[in-house]
Design a protein around this motif. Structure first.
Motif, PDB file in Angstrom:
ATOM      1  N   UNK A 155       0.734  -1.179  -0.161  1.00  0.00           N
ATOM      2  CA  UNK A 155      -0.187   0.425  -0.316  1.00  0.00           C
ATOM      3  C   UNK A 155       1.369   1.664  -0.056  1.00  0.00           C
ATOM      4  N   UNK A 156       0.219   2.246  -0.164  1.00  0.00           N
ATOM      5  CA  UNK A 156       1.401   3.348  -0.792  1.00  0.00           C
ATOM      6  C   UNK A 156       0.497   4.626  -0.196  1.00  0.00           C
ATOM      7  N   UNK A 157       1.111   5.327   0.421  1.00  0.00           N
ATOM      8  CA  UNK A 157       0.068   6.565   0.861  1.00  0.00           C
ATOM      9  C   UNK A 157       1.347   8.006   0.118  1.00  0.00           C
ATOM     10  N   UNK A 158       0.935   8.565  -0.711  1.00  0.00           N
ATOM     11  CA  UNK A 158       1.626   9.706  -0.721  1.00  0.00           C
ATOM     12  C   UNK A 158       1.474  10.967   0.173  1.00  0.00           C
ATOM     13  N   UNK A 159       2.187  11.898   0.139  1.00  0.00           N
ATOM     14  CA  UNK A 159       1.802  13.025   1.539  1.00  0.00           C
ATOM     15  C   UNK A 159       2.881  14.603   0.023  1.00  0.00           C
ATOM     16  N   UNK A 160       1.910  15.298   0.504  1.00  0.00           N
ATOM     17  CA  UNK A 160       2.125  16.390  -0.717  1.00  0.00           C
ATOM     18  C   UNK A 160       2.511  17.156   0.088  1.00  0.00           C
ATOM     19  N   UNK A 161       3.802  18.318   0.566  1.00  0.00           N
ATOM     20  CA  UNK A 161       4.116  18.980   1.373  1.00  0.00           C
ATOM     21  C   UNK A 161       3.685  20.514   0.932  1.00  0.00           C
ATOM     22  N   UNK A 162       4.510  21.562   1.053  1.00  0.00           N
ATOM     23  CA  UNK A 162       3.782  23.300   0.465  1.00  0.00           C
ATOM     24  C   UNK A 162       5.162  23.727   0.381  1.00  0.00           C
ATOM     25  N   UNK A 163       5.261  24.793   0.074  1.00  0.00           N
ATOM     26  CA  UNK A 163       6.568  25.573   0.134  1.00  0.00           C
ATOM     27  C   UNK A 163       6.497  27.114   0.586  1.00  0.00           C
ATOM     28  N   UNK A 164       4.718  27.322   0.796  1.00  0.00           N
ATOM     29  CA  UNK A 164       4.385  28.093   1.239  1.00  0.00           C
ATOM     30  C   UNK A 164       3.983  28.425   2.421  1.00  0.00           C
ATOM     31  N   UNK A 165       4.645  29.674   2.896  1.00  0.00           N
ATOM     32  CA  UNK A 165       4.071  28.982   4.975  1.00  0.00           C
ATOM     33  C   UNK A 165       3.251  30.152   5.436  1.00  0.00           C
ATOM     34  N   UNK A 166       2.735  31.466   4.146  1.00  0.00           N
ATOM     35  CA  UNK A 166       1.866  31.855   4.938  1.00  0.00           C
ATOM     36  C   UNK A 166       0.644  31.558   4.933  1.00  0.00           C
ATOM     37  N   UNK A 167       0.051  30.131   4.873  1.00  0.00           N
ATOM     38  CA  UNK A 167      -1.174  30.102   4.540  1.00  0.00           C
ATOM     39  C   UNK A 167      -2.291  29.370   6.094  1.00  0.00           C
ATOM     40  N   UNK A 168      -3.672  29.226   6.072  1.00  0.00           N
ATOM     41  CA  UNK A 168      -4.197  29.200   6.996  1.00  0.00           C
ATOM     42  C   UNK A 168      -4.515  28.516   7.449  1.00  0.00           C
ATOM     43  N   UNK A 169      -3.510  27.732   7.524  1.00  0.00           N
ATOM     44  CA  UNK A 169      -3.090  25.997   8.004  1.00  0.00           C
ATOM     45  C   UNK A 169      -1.824  26.846   8.960  1.00  0.00           C
ATOM     46  N   UNK A 212       0.344  34.873   1.476  1.00  0.00           N
ATOM     47  CA  UNK A 212       1.556  36.715   1.140  1.00  0.00           C
ATOM     48  C   UNK A 212       1.506  36.383  -0.581  1.00  0.00           C
ATOM     49  N   UNK A 213       1.934  37.700  -0.852  1.00  0.00           N
ATOM     50  CA  UNK A 213       2.020  38.027  -2.291  1.00  0.00           C
ATOM     51  C   UNK A 213       3.355  37.020  -2.802  1.00  0.00           C
ATOM     52  N   UNK A 214       2.598  37.169  -3.847  1.00  0.00           N
ATOM     53  CA  UNK A 214       4.115  35.682  -5.187  1.00  0.00           C
ATOM     54  C   UNK A 214       4.781  37.001  -5.529  1.00  0.00           C
ATOM     55  N   UNK A 215       5.789  37.098  -5.675  1.00  0.00           N
ATOM     56  CA  UNK A 215       7.004  37.348  -6.435  1.00  0.00           C
ATOM     57  C   UNK A 215       7.395  36.479  -7.259  1.00  0.00           C
ATOM     58  N   UNK A 216       7.221  36.710  -9.019  1.00  0.00           N
ATOM     59  CA  UNK A 216       8.811  35.897  -9.358  1.00  0.00           C
ATOM     60  C   UNK A 216       9.888  36.665  -9.802  1.00  0.00           C
ATOM     61  N   UNK A 217      10.855  35.502  -9.618  1.00  0.00           N
ATOM     62  CA  UNK A 217      12.596  35.533  -9.630  1.00  0.00           C
ATOM     63  C   UNK A 217      12.736  35.540 -10.937  1.00  0.00           C
ATOM     64  N   UNK A 218      14.143  35.941 -11.650  1.00  0.00           N
ATOM     65  CA  UNK A 218      15.459  35.798 -12.486  1.00  0.00           C
ATOM     66  C   UNK A 218      16.531  35.881 -12.445  1.00  0.00           C
ATOM     67  N   UNK A 259       6.483  36.412  -0.116  1.00  0.00           N
ATOM     68  CA  UNK A 259       7.026  37.389   0.276  1.00  0.00           C
ATOM     69  C   UNK A 259       5.806  38.216   0.751  1.00  0.00           C
ATOM     70  N   UNK A 260       5.837  38.912   2.001  1.00  0.00           N
ATOM     71  CA  UNK A 260       4.914  39.984   2.974  1.00  0.00           C
ATOM     72  C   UNK A 260       5.248  40.708   1.970  1.00  0.00           C
ATOM     73  N   UNK A 261       6.440  41.465   1.260  1.00  0.00           N
ATOM     74  CA  UNK A 261       6.805  42.703   0.885  1.00  0.00           C
ATOM     75  C   UNK A 261       8.545  42.351   0.301  1.00  0.00           C
ATOM     76  N   UNK A 262       8.473  43.343  -1.075  1.00  0.00           N
ATOM     77  CA  UNK A 262       9.588  43.461  -2.088  1.00  0.00           C
ATOM     78  C   UNK A 262      10.787  43.178  -1.863  1.00  0.00           C
TER      79      UNK A 262
END
Length: 76
Positions: A1-15, A23-29, A44-47
């Protein structure tokens, strides 16, 4: 039996801190002297926070960086 686990990189959520919005999403190049570019999506919260995180990613690449671009996802 396989159990899948999903983790998130977002640390600013309701959980995590009971807020009902992320938080605000920023695209970085990150552009290198060799002509390569690395793209990241940062929450991130700010620029300034997004820029600080992007500089940390650039230092982890261990290559010569020409410049870093940071864009707010809300305005793209």
């Amino acid at each position: 039996m396989t159990h899948t686990v999903q983790s998130s990189f977002f640390t600013r959520s309701r959980l995590y801190d009971k807020r009902f919005y992320p938080g605000n999403l920023y695209q970085v190049v990150i552009n290198t002297e060799e002509g390569e570019s690395y793209e990241y999506e940062i929450e991130a919260d700010t620029f300034a926070d997004a820029t600080r995180i992007a500089e940390g990613f650039a230092n982890d690449l261990m290559t010569n960086i020409t410049y870093i671009e940071v864009y707010n996802q809300e305005y793209l």
